[in-house]
Design a protein around this motif. Structure first.
Motif, PDB file in Angstrom:
ATOM      1  N   MET A 308     -14.895  -5.084  -0.389  1.00 51.55           N
ATOM      2  CA  MET A 308     -13.936  -5.420   0.668  1.00 51.55           C
ATOM      3  C   MET A 308     -13.578  -6.912   0.753  1.00 51.55           C
ATOM      4  SD  MET A 308     -15.076  -2.787   3.631  1.00 51.55           S
ATOM      5  CE  MET A 308     -16.814  -3.199   3.688  1.00 51.55           C
TER       6      MET A 308
ATOM      7  N   ILE B  57      -4.044  -0.252   4.690  1.00 50.55           N
ATOM      8  CA  ILE B  57      -3.638  -1.662   4.652  1.00 50.55           C
ATOM      9  C   ILE B  57      -2.301  -1.793   3.912  1.00 50.55           C
ATOM     10  CG2 ILE B  57      -4.272  -3.966   3.806  1.00 50.55           C
ATOM     11  CD1 ILE B  57      -6.142  -3.218   5.985  1.00 50.55           C
ATOM     12  N   PHE B  93      -9.823  -5.968   8.386  1.00 50.37           N
ATOM     13  CA  PHE B  93      -9.137  -6.331   9.617  1.00 50.37           C
ATOM     14  C   PHE B  93      -9.301  -7.820   9.912  1.00 50.37           C
ATOM     15  CE2 PHE B  93      -7.640  -2.524  11.895  1.00 50.37           C
ATOM     16  CZ  PHE B  93      -8.084  -1.546  11.039  1.00 50.37           C
ATOM     17  N   SER B 271     -10.003   7.215   3.522  1.00 44.34           N
ATOM     18  CA  SER B 271      -9.081   6.557   2.606  1.00 44.34           C
ATOM     19  C   SER B 271      -9.810   6.305   1.306  1.00 44.34           C
ATOM     20  CB  SER B 271      -8.650   5.201   3.152  1.00 44.34           C
ATOM     21  OG  SER B 271      -8.168   5.336   4.437  1.00 44.34           O
ATOM     22  N   GLY B 275     -14.421   1.017   2.433  1.00 44.56           N
ATOM     23  CA  GLY B 275     -15.764   0.472   2.350  1.00 44.56           C
ATOM     24  C   GLY B 275     -16.749   1.163   3.282  1.00 44.56           C
ATOM     25  N   PRO B 276     -16.567   1.026   4.599  1.00 46.16           N
ATOM     26  CA  PRO B 276     -17.541   1.618   5.529  1.00 46.16           C
ATOM     27  C   PRO B 276     -17.756   3.109   5.271  1.00 46.16           C
ATOM     28  CG  PRO B 276     -16.061   0.174   6.713  1.00 46.16           C
ATOM     29  CD  PRO B 276     -15.553   0.223   5.312  1.00 46.16           C
TER      30      PRO B 276
END
Ligand code: SF4
Ligand code: SF4
Lengths: 361, 327
Positions: A308, B57, B93, B271, B275-276
């Protein structure tokens, strides 16, 4: 208790020294091979970060060799690293392994749990001994770092290709075998002499490429196809600013004392990326800006696939590269990366930089 | 002259729009929303983003570009880092305004307050007044705009709790319609739809999953319907705190409903490359597999997800629920 831990470049030498000096048995995971990566990827979530997968491979191989305690670092977000150990624990337990996992959460976390975890590991050891072991480990870490940066300098300039890498390997062995302060210091001297004896091409001014990106892929050669060697053998000097001791200094020691150092990197990144985004995202941007100012020829940005912070950095590096006129190449790495394709990309990038350099001079 | 503020209909729009809209309108602005997500918007996002970034995004970028075609004085791109203590939304974010600035040219003035309550909420008032003072120097007006916004947000959240989807809830709020009793919970089965708000409520991204399920006689429960206390109660028991607020909510929902007999199946939308969810989704999936009681389906969404295959999977899933229920 037989302790193991994940591989991260040469960190195993430091950790093994620390535990062994304390009288704790250590099982160093076998060096990362294709099989390690395959094992790790097979049992890890498909889209987890690449480092998590290699860790799992290390753990499986170490547990198979008899380890029964895994030492791992924790974290409090926003990045995934803080949740690695939970997921890894579930994966390994589902595979039927019996083990204990000791997770060191950063000092910003909960003090009580940290003391509890430390206790599990060091019960019955006296403080003096712990301090002494830590000191030896630290000295080794510093010595290793010096070896690593010397290798980067010499490899690019050596006359006989391969000499530096050979010396680098035996230097690491020497440090690994040193058992006390005196031998470490003596060996550092010896290693310096070895490096100085390498025959260099003094008329040659190498291309300079900065390596930036996510810390694991920067430090663990098996995750980055040994890019430092590839570049060095192409006669390129690699410039790298992530250093383990420095990282430990800022992230563990200063953090514990709650000292925030204003650093150049965050400052340099500011016009482009103005907020902490986890991992090394801000550093990747900041270092690229600094390297451009220092006149480096190019930057290679390494990141695990789906990372990320580095995806954010990648989005932003386009603009940095344009504004600062420095070529930047991002490479995303995972278990599917193929060595030949990787090598070709790196070589093409180096060619491009060489052409650019020639055109200017 | 009335100032115009553009708000992208993406990401946390689904969680906060009534607050943002009311706040800006009370300060005398006219709020312009980007159009509903469409292939066109998605493609305009894809054009300016790197391949590896997740679809939400990319789509956000598309909405920003859609807004650029309108006549705007300002564009609202908050930096929403954290909304609860010791928690985060997602690194992407935190870097969103920077990515937009680097990827898109010729933006109007960006209003980009930093919402970071990971340490404390002390900055809240400062943030409100900094944004408000762009439009007025009257602090009373700013504060009352904020209060009205919060009120609207409360009503909105109540509507979501009842099962209204965001578009309908916003419609009710904006057109000041009376509270209708929902007429959609009449299906035979109930499915828990897990996922981040911008995936489960954006009908383009999720290919109309809610309508499709309802047509197949399934009621849909979304994570926004469970009160926070209940979520907290469930996640407290985990050995390690989940520090991503959105993922935490999903886990809380899973742990809560799995113990009840209210649901007959679970669908988890993620998605591609999220990541999470790559970690949290995996944990939930492992638990669900061990538990084995309920049909559980993972759907990965990206710009290449085909609708036909998706429909087939959905139908097969509902079939499975039917078979299990009728045993
Ligand atoms: S920095 Fe990248 S690789 Fe490391 S935990 Fe975060 S997402 Fe994963
Ligand atoms: S939470 Fe996942 S889907 Fe949402 S922005 Fe972050 S990575 Fe993308």
């Amino acid at each position: 208790m037989k302790v193991t831990f994940p591989h991260l470049g040469n960190l195993y030498i430091v950790l093994a020294a620390f535990f062994e000096n304390l009288g704790i048995d250590v099982v160093i995971p076998p060096p990362v091979t294709k099989k390690t990566i395959e094992l790790g990827s097979m049992y890890s979530p498909e889209f987890a970060c690449f480092p998590l997968k290699i860790n799992v491979g290390n753990f499986i191989e170490a547990l198979e060799k008899g380890a029964d305690t895994i030492v791992m670092a924790g974290g409090v977000g926003p990045c995934r690293f803080g949740y690695y150990s939970q997921v890894q624990k579930e994966i390994l337990e589902d595979l039927g392994y019996k083990f204990d996992m000791i997770i060191f959460e950063p000092p910003r976390g909960n003090m009580k749990t940290i003391i509890y975890e430390i206790n599990k590991l060091f019960k019955g050891k006296n403080i003096k001994k712990i301090v002494k072991s830590a000191k030896i480990a630290w000295l080794k870490a510093c010595a290793i770092e010096k070896i690593e940066s010397q290798a980067l300098y010499y490899r690019a300039r050596e006359k006989n290709k391969g000499t530096t890498t050979r010396i680098y390997k035996s230097a690491l062995n020497l440090i690994s075998e040193s058992s006390n302060e005196e031998t470490i210091n003596a060996n550092v001297e010896k290693i310096n002499k070895y490096f100085k004896s390498i025959e260099l091409d003094m008329n040659y001014s190498p291309l300079k490429i900065g390596l930036v990106g996510e810390i694991y892929t920067l430090l663990e050669p098996s995750s980055n196809m040994n890019i430092e060697n590839i570049l060095g053998d192409l006669g390129v000097e690699v410039i790298k600013s992530i250093k383990l001791t420095e990282w430990a200094n800022t992230n563990i020691i200063l953090d514990m004392l709650r000292i925030r150092r204003p650093d150049n990197c965050t400052f340099a990144a500011k016009p482009y990326l103005n907020y902490f985004v986890g991992g090394h995202g801000v550093e990747s941007v900041g270092e690229t800006v600094i390297y451009a100012q220092k006149g480096l020829d190019g930057v290679i940005h390494l990141a695990p696939f789906t990372c990320m912070p580095e995806i954010i950095a990648q989005s932003i590096l386009y603009k940095v590269s344009k504004d600062k006129q420095i070529p930047v190449m991002t490479v995303m790495l995972d278990e599917h990366s193929a060595e030949t394709g990787f090598r070709t990309r790196v070589e093409a990038f180096v060619d491009l930089l060489n052409q650019k350099k020639e055109a200017i001079s | 002259m009335q100032k115009t503020v553009g708000i992208p209909r993406a990401l946390l729009y689904y969680n906060y729009y009534p607050l943002w809209k009311t706040f800006f309108e009370e300060l005398g602005c006219s709020v312009i929303l980007s159009e509903k997500t469409s292939k066109e918007i998605m493609n305009r996002g894809i054009e300016v983003t790197v391949d590896d970034v997740c679809l939400p995004i990319k789509i956000y970028h598309g909405h920003i570009r859609n807004l650029l075609m309108k006549d705007l004085d300002y564009i609202f791109i908050p930096r929403i880092v954290s909304i609860y203590k010791k928690e985060y939304i997602c690194p992407k974010f935190s870097g969103l305004p920077d990515m937009i600035r680097c990827n898109i040219n010729e933006l109007p003035t960006i209003i980009s307050p930093i919402i970071d309550w990971s340490k404390s909420r002390r900055e809240l008032t400062k943030v409100i007044f900094t944004v408000g003072s762009i439009f007025t120097s009257n602090p009373y007006k700013i504060w009352s705009a904020y209060k009205k916004g919060i009120n609207q947000l409360k009503i909105y959240k109540l509507l979501l709790k009842q099962g209204f989807m965001p578009e309908d809830a916003i419609n009710i709020l904006v057109n000041k319609k009376d509270l209708l009793t929902p007429d959609f919970n009449k299906g035979k089965y109930t499915v828990l739809l897990l996922g981040h708000s911008y995936n489960i409520y954006d009908n383009f991204i999720n290919m109309n999953i809610v309508q499709k399920l309802r047509k197949m006689e399934c009621n849909v429960i979304t994570p926004e319907q469970l009160p926070t206390e209940k979520i907290e109660k469930e996640v407290e028991k985990l050995p390690k705190k989940i520090f991503w607020s959105m993922s935490k909510k999903l886990v809380g929902n899973y742990l809560h409903y799995i113990k009840t007999s209210e649901i007959q199946g679970i669908i988890y939308l993620v998605s591609f490359g999220c990541g999470p969810d790559s970690l949290i989704g995996e944990l939930v999936w492992k638990w669900a597999n061990k538990n084995g009681q309920l049909p559980f389906m993972f759907v990965t969404l990206d710009e290449h997800t085909g609708e036909t295959g998706f429909n087939t999977r959905l139908e097969a899933f509902v079939d499975m629920i039917e078979r299990r229920v009728n045993i």
